[in-house]
Design an enzyme around this catalytic site. Structure first.
Site: not given
Length: 558
Positions: A319-321
């Site tokens: 995932t992105d942050s």
């Protein structure tokens, strides 16, 4: 009984390990010799080797399924998390308590090559399974380690349109990361920047053409592979056509499925075909792909349907942050982590509250919302990635050598070459460039002092004011609206406009006699610009995006 790790402290590793087939765990050879009735039990459970030559013979990951079977639920759930950390004691506490699979560096805990290498060594010693130590080191506008060799960034590489240069730049960055113990980079960007107003991608993209981005992306992926660093193509399914920053909101991209296939998908397809290690998700809504309104990070239709089944990606989905606003715009943070995992993510990056996210994941497994089979699949992928990048060998690095590798003369020469060859000249009326040796120049705008010093070093006469200059160089940095006014107020002589950031500023160059793009305001690019203006370097770049009247691929030289 399944073997467990047990204990909470670091475990001393034997100098030689092998696979004990009876117990399917990595244990010292001395414990396995002549053993036909199972592996010796030490109370610590399976501990992964981190010594030279320790990867089991034969298939480098053949042992992984049995190893996963021997892990506890806490250890499996821990492997999917990659949190931030404040300090070495903080990181060691996180490792002991949550058994995390990785950690991500930021400037506060990576100040020098030596200290970063020492930190990496300590963190790896604290973990019973090798850690994926990651960083967001895209170069250009997104950089975390100030001490690395500085490159202009992806759009400058796109102006070169030579995949071998993307490979060379990534190899330099990857080599320096590996020297300080960092083994995963959350780069390169695979987004096709088709929206000049994009507030979050822009220069981070190789350009606006899917074929160009695909070719440059593959070059970069190979460079990281050369360096032994796991690369991460991002942000799936494509963040290049948005006017909202997913750090602060939830963007909606209105591409149809056909537009996505034509514009956004090609670089990711190329990355999958090249065997990319990991792909990062985007916190964006793309109704043309999924009408649920869920961000792609939490969309099973996007991650499992398109990425896994459609593109055939078998690697790690990260995932992105999860600390970004786009990740929690629809679901609370802990719920968002579970939803991302259910959608098809393997690594959960930077949850805002690791304790709550871990508890939510544990609860979801115990309630059957997440099956053990599904959890095992992600843990297996993560361990495969670690094995593939050699992390079950010796991951300890030499801090003294790190200081020699980082910013070496050879590495700086590559950065200088990229910067020089990427400078793009798009207008040159009446041959105002290169500057005549007797031409007096005044520089105004962002980074004017640095550029003035670089020009003076090359013998260019400098005027104190626009009124006293033959040529005024107007620099602009992501401020297109102000460019036209600066040109109008620049004085009596000829005017040269230089876009130090996004080349879209050149669309506001107005009546300027010459216009150039550097794609970066960094020292290497400004020095290269001085070389071009003075005639010491010939401009060779070509626009990797459309800029109003300047076509994609346009570029002049002399």
């Amino acid at each position: 009984m399944a073997a467990t790790f047990g204990g909470t402290g670091p475990v001393r590793r034997s100098r030689t390990f092998a696979l004990c087939a009876a117990a399917a765990v990595l244990t010292p050879l001395t414990a396995c010799a002549g053993n036909t009735g199972g592996a010796a039990q030490t109370g610590e459970g399976p501990v992964a080797s981190q010594t030279p030559g320790a990867t089991p013979a034969g298939d480098q990951g053949a042992w992984i399924p049995d190893f996963v079977e021997g892990m506890t639920l806490e250890q499996k759930v821990g492997q999917v998390f990659v949190p931030t950390f404040r300090s070495r004691p903080d990181a060691e506490k996180i490792i002991r308590r949550y058994h995390v699979g990785g950690l991500i560096y930021f400037p506060g805990n990576a100040r020098t090559p030596r200290r970063t290498a020492q930190m990496s060594n300590a963190l790896q010693r604290a973990s019973k399974i090798p850690l994926l130590l990651g960083v967001d080191e895209e170069q250009g506008p997104v950089t975390r380690l100030a001490y690395l060799t500085r490159f202009p960034g992806n759009m400058a590489l796109g102006a070169l349109a030579r995949p071998e240069e993307a490979r060379a730049a990534a190899r330099v960055t990857g080599t320096e990361l590996r020297a300080v113990g960092i083994n995963q980079n959350y780069a390169p960007v695979a987004d096709v920047n088709v929206n000049p107003a994009n507030p979050v991608i822009g220069l981070r993209s190789f350009g606006s053409d899917p074929d160009l981005v695909s070719r440059m992306l593959v070059g970069a992926l190979q460079g990281y592979r050369d360096a032994g660093v796991a690369a991460t193509a991002k942000h799936f399914p494509g963040h290049g056509d948005t006017d909202t920053d997913s750090h602060t909101g939830l963007p909606v991209i209105k591409h149809s499925r056909e537009e996505w296939e034509r514009l956004d998908a090609p670089p990711f397809r190329a990355a999958v075909q090249h065997g990319v290690d990991a792909i990062m998700t985007a916190h964006i809504v793309m109704p043309g792909l999924d009408r649920s309104g869920d961000p792609a990070t939490m969309s099973r239709t996007v991650l499992t349907g398109l990425l896994r089944e459609g593109l055939g990606f078998q690697g790690v989905v990260v995932t992105d942050s999860l600390s970004m606003a786009g990740a929690s715009a629809k679901y609370p943070a802990a719920q968002a982590a579970v939803r991302a995992f259910l959608a098809g993510a393997d690594q959960l990056l930077m949850p805002p509250d690791l304790g709550r996210a871990q508890a939510a994941m544990m609860s979801a497994v115990r309630k059957g919302q997440i099956s053990m089979k599904r959890l095992d699949e992600s843990v297996t992928r993560i361990l495969w990635l670690k094995a593939r990048r050699g992390l079950f060998g010796d991951v300890q690095v030499d801090p003294a050598r790190a200081e020699q590798v980082v910013r070496s003369a050879a590495h700086r020469a590559v950065a200088r070459r990229v910067a020089e060859h990427s400078i793009t000249l798009v207008r040159n009326r009446n041959g105002v460039l290169p500057l005549d040796a007797r031409t007096t120049v005044h520089v105004t705008g962002p980074r004017s002092g640095v550029l003035t010093a670089a020009l003076r070093k090359r013998g260019v006469p400098i005027a104190a004011s626009p009124g006293a200059a033959d040529v005024t160089v107007v620099t602009t940095l992501n401020d297109g609206k102000a460019t036209k006014a600066k040109v109008a107020a620049s004085g009596r002589g000829q005017v040269v406009v230089v876009a130090l950031g996004r080349p879209y500023d050149l669309g506001h160059a107005g009546s300027a006699d010459a216009a150039l793009a550097t794609y970066s305001s960094g020292a290497a690019s400004l020095d290269a610009l001085a070389g071009v203006l003075s005639g010491r370097v010939r401009p060779a770049g070509r626009l990797p995006v459309q800029v109003r009247e300047f076509d994609f691929g346009h570029g002049l030289t002399y």
